[in-house]
Design an enzyme around this catalytic site. Sequence first.
Site, PDB file in Angstrom:
ATOM      1  N   ASP A 141       0.838  -1.204   0.000  1.00  0.00           N
ATOM      2  CA  ASP A 141       0.000   0.000   0.000  1.00  0.00           C
ATOM      3  C   ASP A 141       0.870   1.251   0.000  1.00  0.00           C
ATOM      4  O   ASP A 141       0.519   2.266   0.591  1.00  0.00           O
ATOM      5  CB  ASP A 141      -0.943  -0.028   1.218  1.00  0.00           C
ATOM      6  N   LYS A 144       2.345   3.594  -5.898  1.00  0.00           N
ATOM      7  CA  LYS A 144       1.867   2.538  -6.788  1.00  0.00           C
ATOM      8  C   LYS A 144       2.925   2.055  -7.788  1.00  0.00           C
ATOM      9  O   LYS A 144       2.906   0.886  -8.179  1.00  0.00           O
ATOM     10  CB  LYS A 144       0.572   2.980  -7.479  1.00  0.00           C
ATOM     11  N   ASP A 169      -3.418  -3.048  -2.213  1.00  0.00           N
ATOM     12  CA  ASP A 169      -4.520  -2.082  -2.148  1.00  0.00           C
ATOM     13  C   ASP A 169      -4.494  -1.158  -3.369  1.00  0.00           C
ATOM     14  O   ASP A 169      -3.477  -1.033  -4.053  1.00  0.00           O
ATOM     15  CB  ASP A 169      -4.410  -1.258  -0.853  1.00  0.00           C
ATOM     16  N   ASN A 170      -5.622  -0.537  -3.616  1.00  0.00           N
ATOM     17  CA  ASN A 170      -5.750   0.501  -4.665  1.00  0.00           C
ATOM     18  C   ASN A 170      -5.406  -0.010  -6.055  1.00  0.00           C
ATOM     19  O   ASN A 170      -4.838   0.727  -6.861  1.00  0.00           O
ATOM     20  CB  ASN A 170      -4.848   1.707  -4.341  1.00  0.00           C
ATOM     21  N   GLU A 199     -11.360   4.106  -0.268  1.00  0.00           N
ATOM     22  CA  GLU A 199     -11.613   4.491   1.117  1.00  0.00           C
ATOM     23  C   GLU A 199     -12.475   5.751   1.231  1.00  0.00           C
ATOM     24  O   GLU A 199     -12.181   6.767   0.621  1.00  0.00           O
ATOM     25  CB  GLU A 199     -10.292   4.698   1.887  1.00  0.00           C
TER      26      GLU A 199
HETATM   27  N1  SAM Z   1      -1.295   1.472   4.624  1.00  0.00           N
HETATM   28  C1  SAM Z   1      -1.759   2.755   5.157  1.00  0.00           C
HETATM   29  C2  SAM Z   1      -3.159   2.574   5.703  1.00  0.00           C
HETATM   30  O1  SAM Z   1      -3.979   1.942   5.017  1.00  0.00           O
HETATM   31  O2  SAM Z   1      -3.455   3.081   6.786  1.00  0.00           O
HETATM   32  C3  SAM Z   1      -1.745   3.831   4.101  1.00  0.00           C
HETATM   33  C4  SAM Z   1      -0.435   3.983   3.384  1.00  0.00           C
HETATM   34  S1  SAM Z   1      -0.384   5.396   2.288  1.00  0.00           S
HETATM   35  C5  SAM Z   1      -1.553   4.995   1.051  1.00  0.00           C
HETATM   36  C6  SAM Z   1       1.171   5.159   1.459  1.00  0.00           C
HETATM   37  C7  SAM Z   1       2.377   5.480   2.325  1.00  0.00           C
HETATM   38  O3  SAM Z   1       3.521   4.862   1.751  1.00  0.00           O
HETATM   39  C8  SAM Z   1       2.713   6.941   2.447  1.00  0.00           C
HETATM   40  O4  SAM Z   1       2.750   7.293   3.805  1.00  0.00           O
HETATM   41  C9  SAM Z   1       4.094   7.107   1.805  1.00  0.00           C
HETATM   42  O5  SAM Z   1       4.906   8.044   2.451  1.00  0.00           O
HETATM   43  C10 SAM Z   1       4.645   5.697   1.935  1.00  0.00           C
HETATM   44  N2  SAM Z   1       5.603   5.285   0.889  1.00  0.00           N
HETATM   45  C11 SAM Z   1       5.438   5.444  -0.434  1.00  0.00           C
HETATM   46  N3  SAM Z   1       6.430   4.862  -1.116  1.00  0.00           N
HETATM   47  C12 SAM Z   1       7.262   4.299  -0.195  1.00  0.00           C
HETATM   48  C13 SAM Z   1       8.452   3.543  -0.277  1.00  0.00           C
HETATM   49  N4  SAM Z   1       8.995   3.252  -1.463  1.00  0.00           N
HETATM   50  N5  SAM Z   1       9.035   3.138   0.867  1.00  0.00           N
HETATM   51  C14 SAM Z   1       8.479   3.456   2.064  1.00  0.00           C
HETATM   52  N6  SAM Z   1       7.332   4.145   2.202  1.00  0.00           N
HETATM   53  C15 SAM Z   1       6.731   4.569   1.095  1.00  0.00           C
HETATM   54 MG    MG Z   2      -4.298   2.317  -0.002  1.00  0.00          MG
END
Ligand code: SAM
Ligand code: MG
Length: 214
Positions: A141, A144, A169-170, A199
């Site tokens: 998640d 993408k 997800d998504n 969501e």
């Molecule tokens: N899983 C969480 C929930 O459902 O409560 C939501 C996660 S949110 C959609 C995506 C998160 O992934 C963001 O906080 C972003 O900073 C983090 N993120 C994105 N790419 C990443 C990566 N390559 N490594 C670590 N974190 C990452």
């Molecule tokens: Mg998500």
Amino acid sequence: TRSTRPQRLLKAVRKRATQGDPQSVISAIDHFCRHSEWAMNVGDEKGSILDSVVSELNPEKVLELGTYCGYSTVRIARLLPPGARLITLEFNADYAAIARQVIAWAGLEDKIQLVEGASEDWIPRMKEHFGIETFDFVFLDHWKHRYLPDTKLMEDCGLLRKGTVLLADNVICPGVPDYLEYVRNSLSYKSCYFKSHLEYTKAEDGLEKSVFLG
Ligand code: SAM
Ligand code: MG
């Protein structure tokens, strides 16, 4: 200066949720996101699908890619058997700081290891750094464009075993066409789609569950 959305989300948790009660933390966040501000948590509707996959699997070693404020982290961890371990990766330090407090409020620190950094840097270090053999369950998640390369990286690093379940997800909104193409056509996976909604909205979205066949 004005507070951030994650700070306001944490404030809602402190106001509405009972310390040590993960379900009340989840409900407080869902209430905040439905009535005050949308946020990118997996949410209650897809969350119940996530719950059934986790409950059915009863995993002992879990990896989550993308913690944000810790909503799905709490959601998954509350269902894990005693002694199970959830490693969650987040590269945004501000989000990680909020997530730590949300996790602590839920009383789930013992089950959860929040690791700050990028998935592409940490996946290759899981074995040496955390003594992980393989994961039983992975929740994808994060951003993408990383789903597919990080899945291949987990394969290459030997973190998947026959029967490991990936839940992404998504997959419709915002969508991950390259990842879906891969898990649906690869002979190394048995993959199926769970239709749901983005969501806190009525827009179609869903989760893709892919079992690694080795
Ligand atoms: N899983 C969480 C929930 O459902 O409560 C939501 C996660 S949110 C959609 C995506 C998160 O992934 C963001 O906080 C972003 O900073 C983090 N993120 C994105 N790419 C990443 C990566 N390559 N490594 C670590 N974190 C990452
Ligand atoms: Mg998500």
